[in-house]
Design a protein around this motif. Sequence first.
Motif, PDB file in Angstrom:
ATOM      1  N   PRO A  45       0.824  -1.217   0.000  1.00  0.00           N
ATOM      2  CA  PRO A  45       0.000   0.000   0.000  1.00  0.00           C
ATOM      3  C   PRO A  45       0.858   1.267   0.000  1.00  0.00           C
ATOM      4  N   ASP A  46       0.209   2.383  -0.281  1.00  0.00           N
ATOM      5  CA  ASP A  46       0.909   3.672  -0.259  1.00  0.00           C
ATOM      6  C   ASP A  46       1.423   4.000   1.147  1.00  0.00           C
ATOM      7  N   THR A  47       0.847   3.354   2.157  1.00  0.00           N
ATOM      8  CA  THR A  47       1.240   3.635   3.541  1.00  0.00           C
ATOM      9  C   THR A  47       2.425   2.781   4.004  1.00  0.00           C
ATOM     10  N   PHE A  48       2.996   2.001   3.111  1.00  0.00           N
ATOM     11  CA  PHE A  48       4.100   1.111   3.488  1.00  0.00           C
ATOM     12  C   PHE A  48       5.262   1.908   4.083  1.00  0.00           C
ATOM     13  N   GLU A  49       5.714   1.442   5.253  1.00  0.00           N
ATOM     14  CA  GLU A  49       6.878   2.057   5.889  1.00  0.00           C
ATOM     15  C   GLU A  49       7.839   0.953   6.286  1.00  0.00           C
ATOM     16  N   PHE A  50       9.119   1.254   6.177  1.00  0.00           N
ATOM     17  CA  PHE A  50      10.126   0.284   6.620  1.00  0.00           C
ATOM     18  C   PHE A  50      11.349   1.062   7.094  1.00  0.00           C
ATOM     19  N   PRO A  51      11.917   0.756   8.254  1.00  0.00           N
ATOM     20  CA  PRO A  51      11.460  -0.258   9.195  1.00  0.00           C
ATOM     21  C   PRO A  51      10.340   0.317  10.073  1.00  0.00           C
ATOM     22  N   LYS A  52       9.447  -0.526  10.443  1.00  0.00           N
ATOM     23  CA  LYS A  52       8.373  -0.175  11.366  1.00  0.00           C
ATOM     24  C   LYS A  52       7.920  -1.507  11.924  1.00  0.00           C
ATOM     25  N   GLU A  53       7.576  -1.544  13.191  1.00  0.00           N
ATOM     26  CA  GLU A  53       7.250  -2.836  13.800  1.00  0.00           C
ATOM     27  C   GLU A  53       5.863  -3.296  13.342  1.00  0.00           C
ATOM     28  N   THR A  54       5.839  -4.084  12.271  1.00  0.00           N
ATOM     29  CA  THR A  54       4.588  -4.708  11.822  1.00  0.00           C
ATOM     30  C   THR A  54       4.900  -6.182  11.557  1.00  0.00           C
ATOM     31  N   ILE A  55       3.854  -6.973  11.526  1.00  0.00           N
ATOM     32  CA  ILE A  55       4.061  -8.410  11.247  1.00  0.00           C
ATOM     33  C   ILE A  55       4.656  -8.577   9.849  1.00  0.00           C
ATOM     34  N   GLY A  56       4.106  -7.830   8.895  1.00  0.00           N
ATOM     35  CA  GLY A  56       4.593  -7.922   7.516  1.00  0.00           C
ATOM     36  C   GLY A  56       6.082  -7.609   7.428  1.00  0.00           C
ATOM     37  N   ASN A  57       6.500  -6.546   8.115  1.00  0.00           N
ATOM     38  CA  ASN A  57       7.919  -6.172   8.052  1.00  0.00           C
ATOM     39  C   ASN A  57       8.803  -7.208   8.734  1.00  0.00           C
ATOM     40  N   ARG A  58       8.285  -7.790   9.828  1.00  0.00           N
ATOM     41  CA  ARG A  58       9.085  -8.819  10.508  1.00  0.00           C
ATOM     42  C   ARG A  58       9.295 -10.018   9.579  1.00  0.00           C
ATOM     43  N   LEU A  59       8.214 -10.405   8.899  1.00  0.00           N
ATOM     44  CA  LEU A  59       8.334 -11.550   7.992  1.00  0.00           C
ATOM     45  C   LEU A  59       9.197 -11.209   6.774  1.00  0.00           C
ATOM     46  N   LEU A  60       9.091  -9.959   6.364  1.00  0.00           N
ATOM     47  CA  LEU A  60       9.934  -9.516   5.243  1.00  0.00           C
ATOM     48  C   LEU A  60      11.405  -9.665   5.617  1.00  0.00           C
ATOM     49  N   LYS A  61      11.732  -9.191   6.803  1.00  0.00           N
ATOM     50  CA  LYS A  61      13.131  -9.170   7.245  1.00  0.00           C
ATOM     51  C   LYS A  61      13.635 -10.570   7.621  1.00  0.00           C
ATOM     52  N   LEU A 118      15.398  -0.020   2.674  1.00  0.00           N
ATOM     53  CA  LEU A 118      15.584  -1.413   2.257  1.00  0.00           C
ATOM     54  C   LEU A 118      16.838  -1.562   1.400  1.00  0.00           C
ATOM     55  N   CYS A 119      16.973  -0.682   0.405  1.00  0.00           N
ATOM     56  CA  CYS A 119      18.127  -0.803  -0.517  1.00  0.00           C
ATOM     57  C   CYS A 119      19.444  -0.620   0.235  1.00  0.00           C
ATOM     58  N   ARG A 120      19.468   0.286   1.192  1.00  0.00           N
ATOM     59  CA  ARG A 120      20.712   0.553   1.920  1.00  0.00           C
ATOM     60  C   ARG A 120      20.996  -0.531   2.958  1.00  0.00           C
ATOM     61  N   ASP A 121      19.953  -0.951   3.665  1.00  0.00           N
ATOM     62  CA  ASP A 121      20.188  -1.885   4.770  1.00  0.00           C
ATOM     63  C   ASP A 121      20.342  -3.333   4.311  1.00  0.00           C
ATOM     64  N   PHE A 122      19.918  -3.613   3.084  1.00  0.00           N
ATOM     65  CA  PHE A 122      20.027  -4.996   2.583  1.00  0.00           C
ATOM     66  C   PHE A 122      20.741  -4.999   1.225  1.00  0.00           C
ATOM     67  N   PRO A 123      22.025  -4.631   1.230  1.00  0.00           N
ATOM     68  CA  PRO A 123      22.747  -4.518  -0.045  1.00  0.00           C
ATOM     69  C   PRO A 123      22.880  -5.847  -0.780  1.00  0.00           C
ATOM     70  N   ALA A 124      22.717  -6.950  -0.057  1.00  0.00           N
ATOM     71  CA  ALA A 124      22.834  -8.252  -0.733  1.00  0.00           C
ATOM     72  C   ALA A 124      21.506  -8.693  -1.344  1.00  0.00           C
ATOM     73  N   ASN A 125      20.464  -7.890  -1.155  1.00  0.00           N
ATOM     74  CA  ASN A 125      19.186  -8.170  -1.827  1.00  0.00           C
ATOM     75  C   ASN A 125      19.042  -7.257  -3.034  1.00  0.00           C
ATOM     76  N   ARG A 126      18.285  -7.753  -4.024  1.00  0.00           N
ATOM     77  CA  ARG A 126      18.001  -6.924  -5.211  1.00  0.00           C
ATOM     78  C   ARG A 126      16.507  -6.648  -5.266  1.00  0.00           C
ATOM     79  N   PHE A 127      16.151  -5.410  -5.595  1.00  0.00           N
ATOM     80  CA  PHE A 127      14.753  -5.000  -5.575  1.00  0.00           C
ATOM     81  C   PHE A 127      14.322  -4.512  -6.955  1.00  0.00           C
ATOM     82  N   LEU A 128      13.329  -5.214  -7.486  1.00  0.00           N
ATOM     83  CA  LEU A 128      12.667  -4.762  -8.720  1.00  0.00           C
ATOM     84  C   LEU A 128      11.503  -3.885  -8.260  1.00  0.00           C
ATOM     85  N   VAL A 129      11.428  -2.656  -8.728  1.00  0.00           N
ATOM     86  CA  VAL A 129      10.408  -1.780  -8.130  1.00  0.00           C
ATOM     87  C   VAL A 129       9.589  -1.042  -9.175  1.00  0.00           C
ATOM     88  N   SER A 130       8.269  -1.049  -8.949  1.00  0.00           N
ATOM     89  CA  SER A 130       7.345  -0.261  -9.747  1.00  0.00           C
ATOM     90  C   SER A 130       6.492   0.535  -8.766  1.00  0.00           C
TER      91      SER A 130
END
Length: 465
Positions: A268-284, A330-342
């Motif tokens: 969603p447009d309200t996506f924030e990271f990092p923020k303590e949410t279940i989704g973010n925990r599972l993402l990380k 995300l891009c800075r804190d996880f340099p070993a991950n690659r992000f395709l973004v739209s």
Amino acid sequence: MELAHGREPRGRRNNQRQEQQEWVQGMRTAFLKSTGQIPVSSDGDLIMEAQISSTVEDVLATTPFVDIHTHLFAPAFGKLGLWGIDELLTYHYLEAEFFRSSDTTPEKYWSLSKRDQADAIWRTLFVENTPVSEATRGVVAVLKAFHLPTDSPDLAEARSFFKAQTIEEHIRKVFQMAGVSPVVMTNDPLDPEEAAFWLNGIASHGQFRAALRLDRILCNWSTHWQVLAGQGYGVDEQASGKSGAEVRRFLADWYKRMQPVYMAVSLPDTFEFPKETIGNRLLKDAVLPACREFDLPLSLMIGVRKQVNPSLRLAGDALGRADLRALENLCRDFPANRFLVSVLSRENQHELCVYARKFSNLMPFGCWWFMNNPSIVEEITRERIEMLGTSFIPQHSDARVLEQVIYKWHNTRRTLARILSETYRLLSEDGRGITRGDIERDVTRLFRSNAEAWMDLRAPGSERS
Ligand code: RAT
Ligand code: ZN
């Protein structure tokens, strides 16, 4: 020297004016000279300015594009794969337009059969109105591509044409007409209908690749965690304890089953990271480590506002401007991950380009959904070329109905022909000659090799080095 009354002596004023005029004259002369000159190049195959457009069009027309995000399915998924005139007409982009021009209420519309829905949309948007919108023109272009009438009062001829097609051969023909190969599906392991096919085993198809879609896990954990629990994964409602590790095990199992070329989530447009949410925990704790382990990019589609009008069902989503600092983090804190973004908001497009200049683990892709209109595609793509050169993926089709790839990719080629031709003309004026080889390399990079460099697009089971 202090000047009397703050004015310069007339002689000096005249000299300065003359110098300025000469400078302007010189500048204009240099500009005119440069535009008239044959650009300097060591290559003997330079194309003339007058041939740039036709060469660009030809290269675009003859380069097969990778379609990195669709909602199409390989034939083995049976009825999940949508095709034919009734599906084309009941595309949710058209349903949204239909409700603006018809008195039919959504409730009434949803009670109709698919065939009646398609008839209602045809009558309203194609017979009683001129089909000038992007989505309606798309249907016209598909009909024309198959030599079907585009102004008929009913759908009889179109229906009998599609009925006569056999799906494998039809797919082959459609992809050839669209100039795409392969296409990437959207595969949701928590969609019970789709999961059943995967669990029974799906033979790999030469033209379709999988993408592991994570929306239900990352955005709707509270209504889906029990499905994982029911399958023997040790997860709980709060995604606490070993849940992260267990979701990771779930992803590993589905990685083996699907052989996806990336993992994906729409946010969603309200996506924030990092923020303590279940989704973010599972993402990380689960998704990002799994992507690193399997060397997969994660596709983030950011900016959707789901169901602002639920009565329109799939057509009821809107968009919002997102805070892309989440992406920066995300891009800075996880340099070993690659992000395709739209990103779905027009207002976020410029920031996305700027972030791509900062982070090489970020690949902007596509002009998504409400952005996929020629005027906006043109704006976004020009900006991306100006800021990123050819280091991005300009478009995906997002096709939900097979034949849509014909018009969507045709439109992309038409818009890109204009943009690239002008880009090369400017480059040529600036002094760098252009060869057909340059154009081929650029078009291939934009529409194939950027995707190939980021994901393994070879059919599962084929020789892998
Ligand atoms: O473009 C669309 O059809 C949207 O409904 C969405 O499917 C979007 O593309 C997505 O993948 O979430
Ligand atoms: Zn999509």
